[in-house]
Design an enzyme around this catalytic site. Sequence first.
Site, PDB file in Angstrom:
ATOM      1  N   ASN A  13      80.258  61.948  22.466  1.00 51.15           N
ATOM      2  CA  ASN A  13      79.317  62.552  21.457  1.00 51.15           C
ATOM      3  C   ASN A  13      80.112  63.024  20.372  1.00 51.15           C
ATOM      4  O   ASN A  13      80.771  64.087  20.528  1.00 51.15           O
ATOM      5  CB  ASN A  13      78.547  63.409  22.167  1.00 51.15           C
ATOM      6  CG  ASN A  13      77.250  64.117  21.567  1.00 51.15           C
ATOM      7  OD1 ASN A  13      76.820  65.012  21.739  1.00 51.15           O
ATOM      8  ND2 ASN A  13      76.682  63.427  20.457  1.00 51.15           N
ATOM      9  N   CYS A  86      74.157  72.784  20.310  1.00 48.82           N
ATOM     10  CA  CYS A  86      74.902  71.351  20.723  1.00 48.82           C
ATOM     11  C   CYS A  86      75.625  71.702  21.997  1.00 48.82           C
ATOM     12  O   CYS A  86      76.832  72.364  21.581  1.00 48.82           O
ATOM     13  CB  CYS A  86      75.338  70.883  19.448  1.00 48.82           C
ATOM     14  SG  CYS A  86      76.266  69.220  19.823  1.00 48.82           S
ATOM     15  N   ASN A  88      77.812  69.835  23.937  1.00 51.07           N
ATOM     16  CA  ASN A  88      79.177  68.999  23.506  1.00 51.07           C
ATOM     17  C   ASN A  88      79.941  69.618  22.228  1.00 51.07           C
ATOM     18  O   ASN A  88      80.941  69.711  22.333  1.00 51.07           O
ATOM     19  CB  ASN A  88      78.961  67.493  23.454  1.00 51.07           C
ATOM     20  CG  ASN A  88      78.333  66.601  24.697  1.00 51.07           C
ATOM     21  OD1 ASN A  88      78.925  66.956  26.038  1.00 51.07           O
ATOM     22  ND2 ASN A  88      77.518  65.953  24.584  1.00 51.07           N
ATOM     23  N   ASN A 212      64.478  65.988  22.214  1.00 46.49           N
ATOM     24  CA  ASN A 212      65.397  65.029  22.780  1.00 46.49           C
ATOM     25  C   ASN A 212      65.187  64.594  24.042  1.00 46.49           C
ATOM     26  O   ASN A 212      64.580  65.454  25.092  1.00 46.49           O
ATOM     27  CB  ASN A 212      66.917  66.073  23.112  1.00 46.49           C
ATOM     28  CG  ASN A 212      67.269  66.536  21.593  1.00 46.49           C
ATOM     29  OD1 ASN A 212      68.021  65.850  20.923  1.00 46.49           O
ATOM     30  ND2 ASN A 212      67.196  67.918  21.408  1.00 46.49           N
ATOM     31  N   GLU A 235      68.614  61.464  21.139  1.00 45.51           N
ATOM     32  CA  GLU A 235      68.482  62.673  20.636  1.00 45.51           C
ATOM     33  C   GLU A 235      67.703  62.753  19.306  1.00 45.51           C
ATOM     34  O   GLU A 235      67.706  61.980  18.435  1.00 45.51           O
ATOM     35  CB  GLU A 235      70.091  62.926  20.133  1.00 45.51           C
ATOM     36  CG  GLU A 235      70.897  63.484  21.425  1.00 45.51           C
ATOM     37  CD  GLU A 235      72.029  64.116  20.760  1.00 45.51           C
ATOM     38  OE1 GLU A 235      71.817  64.850  19.786  1.00 45.51           O
ATOM     39  OE2 GLU A 235      73.309  63.980  21.468  1.00 45.51           O
ATOM     40  N   ARG A 236      67.173  63.939  19.054  1.00 44.77           N
ATOM     41  CA  ARG A 236      66.327  64.271  18.201  1.00 44.77           C
ATOM     42  C   ARG A 236      67.187  64.177  16.847  1.00 44.77           C
ATOM     43  O   ARG A 236      68.338  64.729  16.964  1.00 44.77           O
ATOM     44  CB  ARG A 236      65.551  65.651  18.305  1.00 44.77           C
ATOM     45  CG  ARG A 236      64.970  66.210  17.106  1.00 44.77           C
ATOM     46  CD  ARG A 236      64.500  67.742  17.234  1.00 44.77           C
ATOM     47  NE  ARG A 236      65.380  68.658  17.608  1.00 44.77           N
ATOM     48  CZ  ARG A 236      65.349  69.908  17.659  1.00 44.77           C
ATOM     49  NH1 ARG A 236      64.026  70.498  17.465  1.00 44.77           N
ATOM     50  NH2 ARG A 236      66.116  70.824  17.573  1.00 44.77           N
ATOM     51  N   CYS A 244      74.952  63.923  25.729  1.00 48.56           N
ATOM     52  CA  CYS A 244      74.126  65.189  25.024  1.00 48.56           C
ATOM     53  C   CYS A 244      74.407  66.150  26.133  1.00 48.56           C
ATOM     54  O   CYS A 244      73.831  66.148  27.212  1.00 48.56           O
ATOM     55  CB  CYS A 244      72.677  64.804  25.015  1.00 48.56           C
ATOM     56  SG  CYS A 244      71.854  66.081  24.318  1.00 48.56           S
ATOM     57  N   GLY A 245      75.060  67.020  25.826  1.00 51.76           N
ATOM     58  CA  GLY A 245      75.514  68.421  26.528  1.00 51.76           C
ATOM     59  C   GLY A 245      74.276  69.291  27.122  1.00 51.76           C
ATOM     60  O   GLY A 245      73.999  69.534  28.302  1.00 51.76           O
TER      61      GLY A 245
HETATM   62  N1  LIG Z   1      70.087  66.408  18.674  1.00 44.66           N
HETATM   63  C1  LIG Z   1      70.089  67.872  19.229  1.00 44.66           C
HETATM   64  C2  LIG Z   1      71.287  68.494  19.090  1.00 44.66           C
HETATM   65  C3  LIG Z   1      72.468  67.953  19.463  1.00 44.66           C
HETATM   66  C4  LIG Z   1      72.441  68.213  20.937  1.00 44.66           C
HETATM   67  C5  LIG Z   1      73.579  67.404  21.648  1.00 44.66           C
HETATM   68  N2  LIG Z   1      74.402  66.534  20.880  1.00 44.66           N
HETATM   69  C6  LIG Z   1      74.369  68.091  22.511  1.00 44.66           C
HETATM   70  O1  LIG Z   1      75.517  68.130  22.892  1.00 44.66           O
HETATM   71  O2  LIG Z   1      73.736  69.161  23.145  1.00 44.66           O
HETATM   72  C7  LIG Z   1      68.752  68.319  18.692  1.00 44.66           C
HETATM   73  O3  LIG Z   1      68.172  68.049  17.494  1.00 44.66           O
HETATM   74  O4  LIG Z   1      68.345  69.372  19.505  1.00 44.66           O
END
Ligand SMILES: N[C@H](CCC[C@H](N)C(=O)O)C(=O)O
Length: 306
Positions: A13, A86, A88, A212, A235-236, A244-245
């Site tokens: 990611n 986020c 990650n 997400n 992912e949103r 996606c963490g």
């Molecule tokens: N797209 C997610 C944010 C990034 C989350 C993801 N990359 C992670 O590692 O948690 C959102 O709009 O809530």
Amino acid sequence: MTLHVTKGHGTRNDFVLLDDADGAVDLTPALVRALADRRSGVGGDGVIRLVRSAAADDAAAALAEDPGAAWFMDYRNADGSVAEMCGNGVRVVAAFAERLGVWDGSGELVLATRAGVRRVRRLPSHEVPAEDGAPWYEVEMGAWDLPGGPAAVDDGGDAQVSVAGLEVARPALSVDVGNPHTVVALADLGSLAQADLTRAPLVAPAPPHGTNVELVVPLGEGPDGAGRLRMRVHERGVGETESCGTGACAAAVAVRTWAGAHAPETWWVEVPGGTVRVRVVGGRVLLAGPAELTFEADVAGPVATR
Ligand SMILES: N[C@H](CCC[C@H](N)C(=O)O)C(=O)O
């Protein structure tokens, strides 16, 4: 404009990182999209600016929570939208902070984010489960919540998800881990591979701020007594990512909720980009996984056309 950019990723990611201690970069949605574009830009699932909290308006709430949160993680999705958290990205920011010398890797890095304060520690080498040599970090990801409440637990979910190329029989569970997630279990790994995530799954009722979506297949318990699951994620603000963490945290919370009171506390979450570890400790969740910085460069752009 010339920017010093660093590329980093956590289980693939990937992010474009900007060292902007004094908050001088006007990170507009257009600039985020330009930097994140994998054809015409640097390329990334997101863009992250590391700013002194004192120079970041959105850090105020986290600073009030802990005045020691001297650095703010300004996370943006590839489409230019802002997200609260986020998982990650926090690990990659920890590696970035070490490289910049704003953290020496010992004790905890206390980060301000739009979802509040997040505490990160580097795992000692004997605790790192993978052999690939990348450092592992554990993030205290804070409290999790099921917006659908007890009824969602009783009914197994509070939403319906439809995914292209797939029949989804089960209800989905909404999980909040600072940002919104919708987790649905699939029957088997074949279904997981078959899902078409080139388009956003449809979620009903439509979450007010988007969501997400994690497609998960529980894989039972391993010899270490920890749970295992495999997931893919849409992912949103991005699309399908290799990891996606916060999604891994939401998936572990959901599968543990479905499994009932005796479910393991620790979960190994397999994503296309690797494996992360989630620990659900009461109402809080911790995320551990690798973080790597790969390239850095000075980029001048957008280049003026002649
Ligand atoms: N797209 C997610 C944010 C990034 C989350 C993801 N990359 C992670 O590692 O948690 C959102 O709009 O809530």
